[in-house]
Motif scaffolding. Sequence first.
Motif, PDB file in Angstrom:
ATOM      1  N   GLU A 116       0.829  -1.214   0.000  1.00 60.01           N
ATOM      2  CA  GLU A 116       0.000   0.000   0.000  1.00 60.01           C
ATOM      3  C   GLU A 116       0.863   1.264   0.000  1.00 60.01           C
ATOM      4  O   GLU A 116       0.575   2.216  -0.704  1.00 60.01           O
ATOM      5  CB  GLU A 116      -0.966   0.002   1.188  1.00 60.01           C
ATOM      6  N   GLN A 119       2.144   2.169  -3.376  1.00 58.56           N
ATOM      7  CA  GLN A 119       1.149   2.844  -4.230  1.00 58.56           C
ATOM      8  C   GLN A 119       1.150   4.348  -3.967  1.00 58.56           C
ATOM      9  O   GLN A 119       1.103   5.159  -4.897  1.00 58.56           O
ATOM     10  CB  GLN A 119      -0.245   2.258  -4.010  1.00 58.56           C
ATOM     11  N   THR A 120       1.245   4.720  -2.703  1.00 61.62           N
ATOM     12  CA  THR A 120       1.297   6.141  -2.334  1.00 61.62           C
ATOM     13  C   THR A 120       2.565   6.780  -2.885  1.00 61.62           C
ATOM     14  O   THR A 120       2.525   7.894  -3.427  1.00 61.62           O
ATOM     15  CB  THR A 120       1.239   6.297  -0.801  1.00 61.62           C
ATOM     16  N   GLU A 123       2.171   7.150  -6.690  1.00 63.55           N
ATOM     17  CA  GLU A 123       1.140   8.143  -6.998  1.00 63.55           C
ATOM     18  C   GLU A 123       1.663   9.570  -6.856  1.00 63.55           C
ATOM     19  O   GLU A 123       1.265  10.467  -7.594  1.00 63.55           O
ATOM     20  CB  GLU A 123      -0.058   7.923  -6.070  1.00 63.55           C
ATOM     21  N   LYS A 143      -1.420  -9.178  -3.830  1.00 60.58           N
ATOM     22  CA  LYS A 143      -1.083  -7.759  -3.942  1.00 60.58           C
ATOM     23  C   LYS A 143      -0.178  -7.528  -5.149  1.00 60.58           C
ATOM     24  O   LYS A 143       0.689  -8.346  -5.443  1.00 60.58           O
ATOM     25  CB  LYS A 143      -0.416  -7.283  -2.664  1.00 60.58           C
ATOM     26  N   ARG A 144      -0.398  -6.404  -5.813  1.00 58.85           N
ATOM     27  CA  ARG A 144       0.339  -6.065  -7.024  1.00 58.85           C
ATOM     28  C   ARG A 144       1.281  -4.892  -6.772  1.00 58.85           C
ATOM     29  O   ARG A 144       0.935  -3.951  -6.071  1.00 58.85           O
ATOM     30  CB  ARG A 144      -0.614  -5.638  -8.143  1.00 58.85           C
ATOM     31  N   PHE A 146       2.521  -2.846  -9.392  1.00 66.46           N
ATOM     32  CA  PHE A 146       2.036  -1.766 -10.248  1.00 66.46           C
ATOM     33  C   PHE A 146       0.512  -1.807 -10.266  1.00 66.46           C
ATOM     34  O   PHE A 146      -0.104  -2.360 -11.165  1.00 66.46           O
ATOM     35  CB  PHE A 146       2.643  -1.891 -11.651  1.00 66.46           C
ATOM     36  N   ALA A 147      -0.075  -1.190  -9.251  1.00 64.98           N
ATOM     37  CA  ALA A 147      -1.527  -1.213  -9.068  1.00 64.98           C
ATOM     38  C   ALA A 147      -2.078   0.217  -9.173  1.00 64.98           C
ATOM     39  O   ALA A 147      -1.604   1.005  -9.985  1.00 64.98           O
ATOM     40  CB  ALA A 147      -1.866  -1.863  -7.727  1.00 64.98           C
ATOM     41  N   HIS A 148      -3.023   0.557  -8.305  1.00 61.89           N
ATOM     42  CA  HIS A 148      -3.768   1.815  -8.422  1.00 61.89           C
ATOM     43  C   HIS A 148      -2.917   3.083  -8.266  1.00 61.89           C
ATOM     44  O   HIS A 148      -3.328   4.133  -8.722  1.00 61.89           O
ATOM     45  CB  HIS A 148      -4.922   1.834  -7.416  1.00 61.89           C
ATOM     46  N   GLY A 149      -1.746   3.013  -7.673  1.00 67.04           N
ATOM     47  CA  GLY A 149      -0.910   4.201  -7.498  1.00 67.04           C
ATOM     48  C   GLY A 149       0.005   4.507  -8.663  1.00 67.04           C
ATOM     49  O   GLY A 149       0.649   5.552  -8.712  1.00 67.04           O
ATOM     50  N   THR A 150       0.069   3.613  -9.627  1.00 67.08           N
ATOM     51  CA  THR A 150       1.004   3.765 -10.738  1.00 67.08           C
ATOM     52  C   THR A 150       0.647   4.963 -11.599  1.00 67.08           C
ATOM     53  O   THR A 150      -0.497   5.124 -12.015  1.00 67.08           O
ATOM     54  CB  THR A 150       1.008   2.478 -11.601  1.00 67.08           C
TER      55      THR A 150
END
Length: 183
Positions: A116, A119-120, A123, A143-144, A146-150
């Motif tokens: 997590e 990701q921050t 981002e 868990k990935r 390169f996820a939502h923060g990429t």
Amino acid sequence: MQGPGGPREDTGGDFTLGGWTVPYFDEFLGNVMGQQMGQPFDLLLGRKTFEIFASYWPQHPEEGPEINKATKYVASNTMTSHEWEKSAFLNGDVVEAIRNLKAEDGPDLQVHGSAELIQTLMEHDLVDEFWLKIFPVTLGKGKRLFAHGTIPAAFAVAESKTSPTGVTVLNLQRAGDVKTGSF
């Protein structure tokens, strides 16, 4: 990136494939890790990874003396202290706290695990370099990295090598904005 070291390391989200890196870990990867951990560094960790590390490393100083010597900066809004030596907690505006840490003189900040938090960092464009180990396996869940923060970001390959077990070790350094074109 979830649970690489053992079946019970991180079972969040019903993850059942913990320990998936173990069959690929060999002397080559041990040497790579030794080189990466052999230079001065501090750690920047999310709370969950910190708790995993804190349950192991203080009791095994001979295995990873560098980890115990490093300052552990922990991004958390729930933890404010811990008995593990050299632990410091970043509460509130974690992004600003990390920007301030990066501006200070001191050793490199390494992030291990901390899905997590990564990701921050991505981002907010706070990643200068990735030290990736790409294993020849797909997990399909967990868990990935390169996820939502990429965000769109260019990187240059600083080093690339492959282990006898097929693990690609890749050092990527930030190289500005993504460039586009057409064929």
